[in-house]
Design a protein around this motif. Structure first.
Motif: not given
Length: 276
Positions: A190-197
């Motif tokens: 995985l490239l990373g973790a995109y955490v969103h509201s």
């Protein structure tokens, strides 16, 4: 070499991005090791290398860890600089090549501000495996119930995980274990973790992107992940979003994205050329 602040919010903030215009007349191009050193030397998370190639403009993206197949805010930065140098009347339009695909981009000046947008390409979406979910969430400092069921794996060039949290306050409170997160992302590619509201009825929300595997513990603005998110939210009837990022890093950025009924995405932001 130019530093462009991409994805401004209200004309301020933005993600500083090193943009290097390469020309065959300048002699041999830099090697990839040198390209990796440029963002470190310039104090930016990313660098984009821009080279005219016939009727297209070739883009290559690097962090300190190596080359990326795509970079959304890097593309906005490159388009902004090309538009600033273009100097012609009306919008600047270009055919871009990056990561093995050819796509359209445009930019338009209004004083010092330049608005740019482009087609980031098709978004692939899937459910995370039970193991991906079980390992990524604790690395982010989240209990299983704090993320809810709407976690997705999404890809534009490379997969990343999209993790919803209920409020902006919950997002701001995150303190990921970066070593643990890097190990988990490396394990699953995985490239990373995109955490969103959660989005407001108007499509406004906030996000944070953690990508230690590519040498960026937290990205000030991650446009391609925003493209992934709008493609996912379109299935819930949300076709346009404006995502605030960077507040946890002491800066401000906003990325806009729209998805039409066929899930074709347009990604954009405002930019300013800072230094050259």
């Amino acid at each position: 070499m130019t530093v462009v602040r991409a994805c401004l919010r209200g004309g301020a903030g933005g993600s500083p991005t090193a943009v290097v215009l390469e020309d065959d007349a300048d002699g041999a191009p830099p090697g990839d090791d040198e390209r990796r050193r440029i963002p470190v030397a310039q104090g930016t998370s990313h660098a984009v290398y821009v080279r005219p190639a016939g009727d297209t403009v070739e883009l290559r993206f690097f962090t300190a860890e190596g080359e990326l197949p795509a970079c959304g805010h890097g593309t906005v930065a490159a388009l902004a600089l090309l538009a600033a140098r273009h100097g012609g009347a009306g919008p600047y339009r270009a055919t871009l090549r990056a990561g093995g695909r050819v796509f359209a981009g445009w930019a338009e000046r209004a004083g010092e501000l330049i608005t740019a947008a482009f087609d980031p390409g098709p978004v692939d979406l899937r459910e995370p495996t039970a193991e991906e979910r079980a390992l990524v969430l604790p690395a982010l400092g989240l209990a299983p119930h704090e993320a809810g069921p709407d976690v997705r794996i999404a890809g534009v060039g490379r997969e990343r995980i999209l993790v919803p949290v209920p409020t902006r306050a919950a997002l701001a409170a995150l303190r990921p274990d970066m070593d643990r997160l890097r190990a988990v992302c490396d394990r699953f590619g995985l490239l990373g973790a995109y955490v969103h509201s959660e989005p407001s009825p108007e499509g406004a929300l906030a996000a944070r992107m953690f990508a230690p595997s590519i040498g960026v513990p937290e990205d000030l603005a991650n446009a391609n992940s925003t493209a992934c998110l709008v493609a996912h939210l379109a299935g819930r009837g949300v076709h346009r979003i404006a995502v605030d990022m960077g507040d946890a890093l002491g800066s401000q950025a906003t990325i806009t994205a729209t998805a039409d009924p066929d899930l074709r995405v347009e990604l954009g932001g405002a930019a300013r050329v800072v230094t050259e």
